[in-house]
Motif scaffolding. Structure first.
Motif, PDB file in Angstrom:
ATOM      1  N   TYR A  14       0.832  -1.194   0.000  1.00  0.00           N
ATOM      2  CA  TYR A  14       0.000   0.000   0.000  1.00  0.00           C
ATOM      3  C   TYR A  14       0.871   1.250   0.000  1.00  0.00           C
ATOM      4  O   TYR A  14       2.070   1.200   0.257  1.00  0.00           O
ATOM      5  CB  TYR A  14      -0.919   0.004   1.234  1.00  0.00           C
ATOM      6  N   PRO A  20      -5.207  -0.640   3.419  1.00  0.00           N
ATOM      7  CA  PRO A  20      -5.652   0.449   2.543  1.00  0.00           C
ATOM      8  C   PRO A  20      -6.016   1.689   3.358  1.00  0.00           C
ATOM      9  O   PRO A  20      -6.621   1.580   4.433  1.00  0.00           O
ATOM     10  CB  PRO A  20      -6.887  -0.146   1.854  1.00  0.00           C
ATOM     11  N   ASP A  24      -4.198   5.584  -0.543  1.00  0.00           N
ATOM     12  CA  ASP A  24      -4.401   4.693  -1.685  1.00  0.00           C
ATOM     13  C   ASP A  24      -5.561   5.183  -2.546  1.00  0.00           C
ATOM     14  O   ASP A  24      -5.497   5.127  -3.781  1.00  0.00           O
ATOM     15  CB  ASP A  24      -4.684   3.260  -1.195  1.00  0.00           C
ATOM     16  N   TRP A  46      -1.498  -3.537  -7.476  1.00  0.00           N
ATOM     17  CA  TRP A  46      -2.040  -2.655  -6.434  1.00  0.00           C
ATOM     18  C   TRP A  46      -3.369  -2.054  -6.876  1.00  0.00           C
ATOM     19  O   TRP A  46      -4.326  -2.003  -6.095  1.00  0.00           O
ATOM     20  CB  TRP A  46      -1.014  -1.563  -6.132  1.00  0.00           C
TER      21      TRP A  46
END
Length: 218
Positions: A14, A20, A24, A46
Protein backbone atom coordinates in the motif's frame (compact mmCIF):
# COMPACT_ATOMS: atom_id res chain seq x y z
CA UNK A 1 2.32 7.11 -14.85
CA UNK A 2 5.05 7.74 -12.34
CA UNK A 3 7.95 5.31 -12.35
CA UNK A 4 8.45 6.28 -8.71
CA UNK A 5 5.01 4.88 -7.84
CA UNK A 6 5.96 1.59 -9.53
CA UNK A 7 9.25 1.52 -7.60
CA UNK A 8 7.43 2.23 -4.31
CA UNK A 9 4.91 -0.58 -4.86
CA UNK A 10 7.63 -3.05 -5.81
CA UNK A 11 8.33 -3.52 -2.09
CA UNK A 12 5.05 -2.44 -0.47
CA UNK A 13 1.41 -3.47 -0.63
CA UNK A 14 0.00 0.00 0.00
CA UNK A 15 0.98 3.65 -0.27
CA UNK A 16 1.16 4.03 3.51
CA UNK A 17 1.35 1.23 6.10
CA UNK A 18 -0.05 -2.30 5.94
CA UNK A 19 -3.69 -1.65 5.06
CA UNK A 20 -5.65 0.45 2.54
CA UNK A 21 -5.97 4.12 3.52
CA UNK A 22 -7.12 7.40 2.06
CA UNK A 23 -3.64 7.69 0.51
CA UNK A 24 -4.40 4.69 -1.68
CA UNK A 25 -7.77 6.18 -2.63
CA UNK A 26 -6.15 9.47 -3.69
CA UNK A 27 -3.52 7.70 -5.80
CA UNK A 28 -6.12 5.32 -7.26
CA UNK A 29 -8.37 8.18 -8.38
CA UNK A 30 -5.41 10.13 -9.78
CA UNK A 31 -4.54 7.26 -12.15
CA UNK A 32 -7.97 7.49 -13.90
CA UNK A 33 -7.61 4.00 -15.41
CA UNK A 34 -5.83 0.68 -14.82
CA UNK A 35 -2.09 0.83 -15.62
CA UNK A 36 -0.39 -1.46 -18.12
CA UNK A 37 0.37 -4.89 -16.61
CA UNK A 38 3.42 -5.29 -18.86
CA UNK A 39 4.89 -1.86 -18.14
CA UNK A 40 3.85 -1.40 -14.50
CA UNK A 41 3.19 -4.88 -12.98
CA UNK A 42 3.38 -3.79 -9.33
CA UNK A 43 1.15 -0.76 -9.84
CA UNK A 44 -1.32 -2.90 -11.81
CA UNK A 45 -1.49 -5.46 -8.95
CA UNK A 46 -2.04 -2.66 -6.43
CA UNK A 47 -4.68 -1.00 -8.64
CA UNK A 48 -6.74 -4.21 -8.90
CA UNK A 49 -6.53 -4.75 -5.15
CA UNK A 50 -7.57 -1.18 -4.23
CA UNK A 51 -10.44 -1.38 -6.74
CA UNK A 52 -11.95 -4.16 -4.59
CA UNK A 53 -12.35 -1.59 -1.77
CA UNK A 54 -14.11 1.00 -3.94
CA UNK A 55 -17.40 0.71 -2.03
CA UNK A 56 -15.50 1.37 1.23
CA UNK A 57 -13.42 4.36 0.08
CA UNK A 58 -15.20 6.83 2.38
CA UNK A 59 -14.63 4.67 5.49
CA UNK A 60 -10.93 3.87 5.01
CA UNK A 61 -8.54 5.29 7.65
CA UNK A 62 -6.51 8.38 6.88
CA UNK A 63 -3.07 7.77 5.43
CA UNK A 64 -0.08 9.83 4.35
CA UNK A 65 -1.08 11.07 0.88
CA UNK A 66 0.95 11.45 -2.26
CA UNK A 67 2.08 14.89 -3.38
CA UNK A 68 -0.84 16.98 -4.64
CA UNK A 69 -2.34 15.66 -7.86
CA UNK A 70 -5.69 17.47 -7.80
CA UNK A 71 -5.10 19.27 -11.10
CA UNK A 72 -3.85 18.05 -14.45
CA UNK A 73 -1.03 20.62 -14.71
CA UNK A 74 0.22 19.71 -11.25
CA UNK A 75 0.11 16.01 -12.10
CA UNK A 76 1.97 16.58 -15.35
CA UNK A 77 4.61 18.68 -13.62
CA UNK A 78 5.08 16.03 -10.95
CA UNK A 79 5.45 13.35 -13.64
CA UNK A 80 8.07 15.38 -15.50
CA UNK A 81 10.09 15.87 -12.32
CA UNK A 82 9.46 12.48 -10.69
CA UNK A 83 13.16 11.64 -10.74
CA UNK A 84 13.86 14.57 -8.40
CA UNK A 85 10.77 14.69 -6.16
CA UNK A 86 9.99 12.28 -3.33
CA UNK A 87 6.25 11.71 -3.79
CA UNK A 88 5.91 9.61 -0.68
CA UNK A 89 7.66 11.71 1.96
CA UNK A 90 9.78 10.19 4.73
CA UNK A 91 7.09 8.58 6.91
CA UNK A 92 7.59 5.07 5.49
CA UNK A 93 11.36 5.39 5.72
CA UNK A 94 11.11 6.54 9.34
CA UNK A 95 8.76 3.65 10.19
CA UNK A 96 11.12 1.15 8.53
CA UNK A 97 14.08 2.64 10.38
CA UNK A 98 12.25 2.40 13.72
CA UNK A 99 11.27 -1.23 13.05
CA UNK A 100 14.87 -2.07 12.16
CA UNK A 101 16.13 -0.31 15.32
CA UNK A 102 13.75 -2.36 17.51
CA UNK A 103 14.79 -5.58 15.78
CA UNK A 104 18.49 -4.83 16.28
CA UNK A 105 17.88 -4.03 19.97
CA UNK A 106 16.16 -7.41 20.43
CA UNK A 107 19.00 -9.25 18.73
CA UNK A 108 21.65 -7.32 20.69
CA UNK A 109 19.91 -8.02 24.03
CA UNK A 110 19.60 -11.69 23.14
CA UNK A 111 23.27 -11.96 22.14
CA UNK A 112 24.34 -10.19 25.32
CA UNK A 113 22.34 -12.60 27.49
CA UNK A 114 23.72 -15.58 25.57
CA UNK A 115 27.31 -14.38 25.99
CA UNK A 116 26.81 -13.80 29.72
CA UNK A 117 25.40 -17.31 30.21
CA UNK A 118 28.30 -18.85 28.28
CA UNK A 119 30.85 -16.91 30.33
CA UNK A 120 29.15 -18.03 33.54
CA UNK A 121 29.38 -21.70 32.53
CA UNK A 122 33.03 -21.36 31.54
CA UNK A 123 33.86 -19.69 34.85
CA UNK A 124 32.16 -22.46 36.82
CA UNK A 125 33.90 -25.20 34.85
CA UNK A 126 30.61 -26.66 33.62
CA UNK A 127 30.52 -28.48 30.31
CA UNK A 128 28.96 -26.31 27.63
CA UNK A 129 25.82 -27.70 26.05
CA UNK A 130 24.79 -26.99 22.47
CA UNK A 131 23.22 -23.54 22.67
CA UNK A 132 19.76 -23.44 21.11
CA UNK A 133 17.08 -20.80 20.82
CA UNK A 134 13.38 -20.82 20.02
CA UNK A 135 12.30 -18.00 17.73
CA UNK A 136 8.87 -16.72 16.70
CA UNK A 137 9.11 -15.31 13.20
CA UNK A 138 6.48 -13.23 11.42
CA UNK A 139 6.37 -13.48 7.62
CA UNK A 140 4.24 -10.80 5.96
CA UNK A 141 2.60 -11.28 2.53
CA UNK A 142 2.06 -8.69 -0.19
CA UNK A 143 -1.72 -8.59 0.10
CA UNK A 144 -4.86 -10.62 0.71
CA UNK A 145 -4.42 -12.38 -2.64
CA UNK A 146 -1.12 -13.98 -1.62
CA UNK A 147 -1.27 -17.80 -1.50
CA UNK A 148 -0.41 -18.34 2.18
CA UNK A 149 -0.19 -22.14 1.85
CA UNK A 150 2.36 -21.77 -0.94
CA UNK A 151 4.25 -19.20 1.15
CA UNK A 152 4.49 -21.58 4.12
CA UNK A 153 5.60 -24.47 1.89
CA UNK A 154 8.43 -22.37 0.47
CA UNK A 155 9.47 -21.13 3.92
CA UNK A 156 9.56 -24.67 5.34
CA UNK A 157 11.45 -25.84 2.24
CA UNK A 158 14.48 -23.95 3.58
CA UNK A 159 16.57 -26.67 5.20
CA UNK A 160 19.77 -26.08 7.16
CA UNK A 161 21.88 -27.97 9.66
CA UNK A 162 20.84 -26.60 13.05
CA UNK A 163 17.37 -25.41 11.93
CA UNK A 164 14.08 -27.07 12.92
CA UNK A 165 10.71 -25.66 11.90
CA UNK A 166 7.88 -25.85 14.43
CA UNK A 167 4.22 -24.90 14.67
CA UNK A 168 2.68 -22.09 12.69
CA UNK A 169 -0.53 -20.10 12.40
CA UNK A 170 -2.04 -17.31 10.34
CA UNK A 171 -2.51 -14.06 12.26
CA UNK A 172 -5.02 -11.45 10.96
CA UNK A 173 -3.50 -8.08 10.11
CA UNK A 174 -6.58 -6.32 8.73
CA UNK A 175 -8.78 -6.05 5.64
CA UNK A 176 -8.60 -9.77 5.00
CA UNK A 177 -4.79 -9.86 5.13
CA UNK A 178 -3.08 -12.46 7.32
CA UNK A 179 0.58 -12.99 8.08
CA UNK A 180 2.35 -16.28 8.77
CA UNK A 181 3.63 -16.64 12.34
CA UNK A 182 5.97 -19.61 12.59
CA UNK A 183 8.12 -21.04 15.37
CA UNK A 184 11.60 -22.41 14.78
CA UNK A 185 14.43 -23.82 16.87
CA UNK A 186 18.01 -22.98 15.91
CA UNK A 187 21.47 -23.98 17.07
CA UNK A 188 23.04 -20.61 17.79
CA UNK A 189 26.49 -21.53 16.51
CA UNK A 190 25.17 -22.76 13.16
CA UNK A 191 22.29 -20.48 12.20
CA UNK A 192 22.36 -16.73 11.61
CA UNK A 193 18.88 -15.27 11.99
CA UNK A 194 19.69 -12.28 9.77
CA UNK A 195 20.88 -14.61 6.99
CA UNK A 196 17.77 -16.77 7.42
CA UNK A 197 15.49 -13.72 7.17
CA UNK A 198 17.26 -12.60 4.01
CA UNK A 199 16.76 -16.03 2.47
CA UNK A 200 13.05 -16.00 3.32
CA UNK A 201 12.67 -12.51 1.85
CA UNK A 202 14.09 -13.84 -1.42
CA UNK A 203 10.74 -15.65 -1.85
CA UNK A 204 9.66 -12.51 -3.68
CA UNK A 205 6.39 -13.82 -5.14
CA UNK A 206 4.88 -14.28 -1.69
CA UNK A 207 6.97 -12.51 0.98
CA UNK A 208 6.96 -8.77 1.55
CA UNK A 209 9.01 -8.73 4.78
CA UNK A 210 9.90 -10.63 7.95
CA UNK A 211 10.18 -9.69 11.60
CA UNK A 212 11.35 -11.41 14.79
CA UNK A 213 8.38 -11.32 17.19
CA UNK A 214 10.06 -13.21 20.06
CA UNK A 215 13.30 -15.01 20.81
CA UNK A 216 14.18 -17.13 23.86
CA UNK A 217 17.12 -19.33 24.80
CA UNK A 218 16.36 -23.01 25.44
Amino acid sequence: MSSQLEQHLASKSYIDGFQPTSADVEAFKALKSAPSEAEFPHTARWYRHIASFESEFDSLPKGTPLASSSSAPAAEAAEEDDEDIDLFGSDDEEADAEAERIKQERVAAYNEAKAAKTAEKLASGKKLEVAKSVVTLQVKPWDDETDMEAMEREVRAIEKDGLTWGASKLVPVGYGIKMLQITLVIEDAKISLSDLEEEIQEIEDHVQSTDIAAMQKL
